[in-house]
Write a protein that holds these residues in place. Structure first.
Motif, PDB file in Angstrom:
ATOM      1  N   ARG A 271       9.932  11.474   3.774  1.00 52.43           N
ATOM      2  CA  ARG A 271       8.850  11.373   2.783  1.00 52.43           C
ATOM      3  C   ARG A 271       8.133  10.036   2.901  1.00 52.43           C
ATOM      4  O   ARG A 271       6.896   9.969   2.973  1.00 52.43           O
ATOM      5  CB  ARG A 271       9.408  11.544   1.381  1.00 52.43           C
ATOM      6  CG  ARG A 271       8.366  11.438   0.293  1.00 52.43           C
ATOM      7  CD  ARG A 271       9.015  11.575  -1.097  1.00 52.43           C
ATOM      8  NE  ARG A 271       8.052  11.311  -2.131  1.00 52.43           N
ATOM      9  CZ  ARG A 271       7.683  10.097  -2.534  1.00 52.43           C
ATOM     10  NH1 ARG A 271       8.215   9.033  -1.978  1.00 52.43           N
ATOM     11  NH2 ARG A 271       6.786   9.939  -3.480  1.00 52.43           N
ATOM     12  N   ASP A 272       8.890   8.968   2.934  1.00 50.05           N
ATOM     13  CA  ASP A 272       8.265   7.655   2.966  1.00 50.05           C
ATOM     14  C   ASP A 272       7.635   7.359   4.329  1.00 50.05           C
ATOM     15  O   ASP A 272       6.630   6.650   4.410  1.00 50.05           O
ATOM     16  CB  ASP A 272       9.267   6.581   2.554  1.00 50.05           C
ATOM     17  CG  ASP A 272       9.559   6.641   1.055  1.00 50.05           C
ATOM     18  OD1 ASP A 272       8.992   7.506   0.354  1.00 50.05           O
ATOM     19  OD2 ASP A 272      10.356   5.822   0.585  1.00 50.05           O
ATOM     20  N   ALA A 273       8.182   7.924   5.402  1.00 51.90           N
ATOM     21  CA  ALA A 273       7.554   7.777   6.718  1.00 51.90           C
ATOM     22  C   ALA A 273       6.190   8.451   6.724  1.00 51.90           C
ATOM     23  O   ALA A 273       5.221   7.914   7.268  1.00 51.90           O
ATOM     24  CB  ALA A 273       8.446   8.362   7.807  1.00 51.90           C
ATOM     25  N   VAL A 274       6.107   9.609   6.089  1.00 54.09           N
ATOM     26  CA  VAL A 274       4.826  10.318   6.006  1.00 54.09           C
ATOM     27  C   VAL A 274       3.833   9.522   5.156  1.00 54.09           C
ATOM     28  O   VAL A 274       2.659   9.403   5.520  1.00 54.09           O
ATOM     29  CB  VAL A 274       5.027  11.744   5.454  1.00 54.09           C
ATOM     30  CG1 VAL A 274       3.710  12.380   5.058  1.00 54.09           C
ATOM     31  CG2 VAL A 274       5.756  12.602   6.482  1.00 54.09           C
ATOM     32  N   LEU A 275       4.288   8.961   4.045  1.00 53.45           N
ATOM     33  CA  LEU A 275       3.391   8.151   3.213  1.00 53.45           C
ATOM     34  C   LEU A 275       2.906   6.911   3.969  1.00 53.45           C
ATOM     35  O   LEU A 275       1.723   6.558   3.909  1.00 53.45           O
ATOM     36  CB  LEU A 275       4.087   7.752   1.915  1.00 53.45           C
ATOM     37  CG  LEU A 275       4.377   8.892   0.934  1.00 53.45           C
ATOM     38  CD1 LEU A 275       5.201   8.388  -0.248  1.00 53.45           C
ATOM     39  CD2 LEU A 275       3.094   9.558   0.469  1.00 53.45           C
ATOM     40  N   LEU A 276       3.813   6.267   4.691  1.00 56.66           N
ATOM     41  CA  LEU A 276       3.454   5.101   5.489  1.00 56.66           C
ATOM     42  C   LEU A 276       2.465   5.492   6.582  1.00 56.66           C
ATOM     43  O   LEU A 276       1.432   4.831   6.774  1.00 56.66           O
ATOM     44  CB  LEU A 276       4.718   4.473   6.083  1.00 56.66           C
ATOM     45  CG  LEU A 276       4.572   3.211   6.913  1.00 56.66           C
ATOM     46  CD1 LEU A 276       3.950   2.079   6.097  1.00 56.66           C
ATOM     47  CD2 LEU A 276       5.939   2.777   7.443  1.00 56.66           C
ATOM     48  N   LEU A 277       2.752   6.577   7.273  1.00 54.91           N
ATOM     49  CA  LEU A 277       1.884   7.064   8.348  1.00 54.91           C
ATOM     50  C   LEU A 277       0.509   7.434   7.805  1.00 54.91           C
ATOM     51  O   LEU A 277      -0.522   7.019   8.353  1.00 54.91           O
ATOM     52  CB  LEU A 277       2.528   8.266   9.043  1.00 54.91           C
ATOM     53  CG  LEU A 277       1.699   8.979  10.111  1.00 54.91           C
ATOM     54  CD1 LEU A 277       1.339   8.033  11.242  1.00 54.91           C
ATOM     55  CD2 LEU A 277       2.469  10.185  10.630  1.00 54.91           C
TER      56      LEU A 277
ATOM     57  N   ALA B   1       0.827  -1.208   0.000  1.00 55.15           N
ATOM     58  CA  ALA B   1       0.000   0.000   0.000  1.00 55.15           C
ATOM     59  C   ALA B   1       0.861   1.257   0.000  1.00 55.15           C
ATOM     60  O   ALA B   1       0.600   2.202  -0.745  1.00 55.15           O
ATOM     61  CB  ALA B   1      -0.941   0.001   1.205  1.00 55.15           C
ATOM     62  N   ALA B   2       1.907   1.277   0.822  1.00 52.65           N
ATOM     63  CA  ALA B   2       2.786   2.453   0.873  1.00 52.65           C
ATOM     64  C   ALA B   2       3.508   2.650  -0.451  1.00 52.65           C
ATOM     65  O   ALA B   2       3.623   3.779  -0.947  1.00 52.65           O
ATOM     66  CB  ALA B   2       3.792   2.317   2.018  1.00 52.65           C
ATOM     67  N   VAL B   3       3.983   1.563  -1.034  1.00 52.59           N
ATOM     68  CA  VAL B   3       4.663   1.645  -2.330  1.00 52.59           C
ATOM     69  C   VAL B   3       3.679   2.120  -3.400  1.00 52.59           C
ATOM     70  O   VAL B   3       4.024   2.922  -4.260  1.00 52.59           O
ATOM     71  CB  VAL B   3       5.324   0.302  -2.697  1.00 52.59           C
ATOM     72  CG1 VAL B   3       5.834   0.296  -4.121  1.00 52.59           C
ATOM     73  CG2 VAL B   3       6.462   0.004  -1.718  1.00 52.59           C
ATOM     74  N   GLY B   4       2.429   1.649  -3.321  1.00 51.62           N
ATOM     75  CA  GLY B   4       1.404   2.099  -4.250  1.00 51.62           C
ATOM     76  C   GLY B   4       1.115   3.579  -4.130  1.00 51.62           C
ATOM     77  O   GLY B   4       0.690   4.228  -5.089  1.00 51.62           O
ATOM     78  N   ASP B   5       1.368   4.142  -2.947  1.00 56.29           N
ATOM     79  CA  ASP B   5       1.178   5.580  -2.727  1.00 56.29           C
ATOM     80  C   ASP B   5       2.402   6.386  -3.150  1.00 56.29           C
ATOM     81  O   ASP B   5       2.416   7.599  -2.992  1.00 56.29           O
ATOM     82  CB  ASP B   5       0.855   5.859  -1.254  1.00 56.29           C
ATOM     83  CG  ASP B   5      -0.525   5.370  -0.858  1.00 56.29           C
ATOM     84  OD1 ASP B   5      -1.384   5.197  -1.751  1.00 56.29           O
ATOM     85  OD2 ASP B   5      -0.745   5.147   0.348  1.00 56.29           O
ATOM     86  N   GLY B   6       3.440   5.693  -3.638  1.00 61.91           N
ATOM     87  CA  GLY B   6       4.615   6.389  -4.146  1.00 61.91           C
ATOM     88  C   GLY B   6       5.871   6.237  -3.319  1.00 61.91           C
ATOM     89  O   GLY B   6       6.903   6.824  -3.636  1.00 61.91           O
ATOM     90  N   ALA B   7       5.813   5.450  -2.248  1.00 61.95           N
ATOM     91  CA  ALA B   7       6.990   5.260  -1.399  1.00 61.95           C
ATOM     92  C   ALA B   7       7.980   4.309  -2.064  1.00 61.95           C
ATOM     93  O   ALA B   7       7.601   3.429  -2.824  1.00 61.95           O
ATOM     94  CB  ALA B   7       6.572   4.714  -0.034  1.00 61.95           C
ATOM     95  N   ASP B   8       9.244   4.486  -1.749  1.00 64.85           N
ATOM     96  CA  ASP B   8      10.304   3.599  -2.220  1.00 64.85           C
ATOM     97  C   ASP B   8      10.238   2.301  -1.414  1.00 64.85           C
ATOM     98  O   ASP B   8      10.206   2.344  -0.179  1.00 64.85           O
ATOM     99  CB  ASP B   8      11.659   4.287  -2.024  1.00 64.85           C
ATOM    100  CG  ASP B   8      12.815   3.405  -2.423  1.00 64.85           C
ATOM    101  OD1 ASP B   8      13.275   2.623  -1.567  1.00 64.85           O
ATOM    102  OD2 ASP B   8      13.251   3.497  -3.577  1.00 64.85           O
TER     103      ASP B   8
ATOM    104  N   VAL C 205      13.212   1.832   1.237  1.00 67.28           N
ATOM    105  CA  VAL C 205      13.109   2.803   2.334  1.00 67.28           C
ATOM    106  C   VAL C 205      11.931   2.435   3.230  1.00 67.28           C
ATOM    107  O   VAL C 205      12.033   2.452   4.456  1.00 67.28           O
ATOM    108  CB  VAL C 205      12.974   4.243   1.785  1.00 67.28           C
ATOM    109  CG1 VAL C 205      12.704   5.233   2.910  1.00 67.28           C
ATOM    110  CG2 VAL C 205      14.230   4.645   1.012  1.00 67.28           C
ATOM    111  N   THR C 206      10.815   2.075   2.622  1.00 69.44           N
ATOM    112  CA  THR C 206       9.621   1.719   3.395  1.00 69.44           C
ATOM    113  C   THR C 206       9.861   0.461   4.214  1.00 69.44           C
ATOM    114  O   THR C 206       9.403   0.366   5.354  1.00 69.44           O
ATOM    115  CB  THR C 206       8.407   1.555   2.466  1.00 69.44           C
ATOM    116  OG1 THR C 206       8.250   2.768   1.719  1.00 69.44           O
ATOM    117  CG2 THR C 206       7.137   1.299   3.245  1.00 69.44           C
ATOM    118  N   LEU C 207      10.594  -0.491   3.663  1.00 71.40           N
ATOM    119  CA  LEU C 207      10.921  -1.695   4.410  1.00 71.40           C
ATOM    120  C   LEU C 207      11.768  -1.356   5.636  1.00 71.40           C
ATOM    121  O   LEU C 207      11.536  -1.876   6.730  1.00 71.40           O
ATOM    122  CB  LEU C 207      11.643  -2.705   3.518  1.00 71.40           C
ATOM    123  CG  LEU C 207      11.945  -4.059   4.141  1.00 71.40           C
ATOM    124  CD1 LEU C 207      10.672  -4.731   4.639  1.00 71.40           C
ATOM    125  CD2 LEU C 207      12.656  -4.946   3.136  1.00 71.40           C
ATOM    126  N   VAL C 208      12.719  -0.462   5.468  1.00 72.60           N
ATOM    127  CA  VAL C 208      13.543  -0.007   6.597  1.00 72.60           C
ATOM    128  C   VAL C 208      12.648   0.644   7.656  1.00 72.60           C
ATOM    129  O   VAL C 208      12.774   0.357   8.851  1.00 72.60           O
ATOM    130  CB  VAL C 208      14.636   0.979   6.112  1.00 72.60           C
ATOM    131  CG1 VAL C 208      15.317   1.673   7.277  1.00 72.60           C
ATOM    132  CG2 VAL C 208      15.657   0.266   5.244  1.00 72.60           C
TER     133      VAL C 208
END
Length: 151
Positions: A118-124, A82-89, A92-95
């Motif tokens: 950026r990716d923390a915000v997308l995940l959050l 889901a996070a990757v689908g929102d544009g996250a790497d 980075v998201t796995l980390v």
């Protein structure tokens, strides 16, 4: 009331993190790339350990709330997808996800602070759904304070 004033009851070091995180979530939801870039720049300029601790704790609390019996491998995969689908790497998201869950995930080179923010915000934002971010930031900071007092 300005965003900074809204967070004046927080410890001084947490105020700009909470304000920038709130702005970033708002910008993400509004698909406002300019405001998101500004908020990410603000987060990336702050202490990465503190930003990571606060945002990671928010994500962990949200995951625990949404999955009170724990996460299965499929559920972790769904969060990542889901996070990757929102544009996250993905890396980075796995980390970030591993850190939020308290797992060690070694990487060759640490991602740049802006990529992490950026990716923390997308995940959050993905984990928040339609919920407001403010109560989760408050809960994360309370949890951090409690943990620090008990250590």
């Amino acid at each position: 009331m300005t965003t900074q004033q809204q967070w004046r009851h927080l410890p001084v070091a947490a105020r700009p993190i909470a304000a920038a995180a709130q702005a970033a979530v708002t910008a993400t939801r509004a698909h406002d790339d300019e405001a998101l870039a500004s908020a990410i720049t603000a987060l990336a300029a702050l202490d990465p350990a503190q930003v990571g601790l606060i945002l990671g704790t928010c994500v962990r609390l949200l995951l625990e709330h949404r999955h009170p019996d724990g996460l299965t491998g499929d559920e972790v995969r769904a969060v990542l997808v889901a996070a990757v689908g929102d544009g996250a790497d993905p890396e980075v998201t796995l980390v970030l996800l591993a850190g939020a869950l308290g797992l060690d995930h070694e990487v060759e080179a640490a991602p740049a602070p802006a990529a992490l923010a950026r990716d923390a915000v997308l995940l959050l934002t993905g984990q928040l759904g339609e919920q407001p971010v403010e109560p989760w930031l408050e809960a994360a900071l309370s949890e951090i304070e409690r943990a620090q007092l008990n250590d």
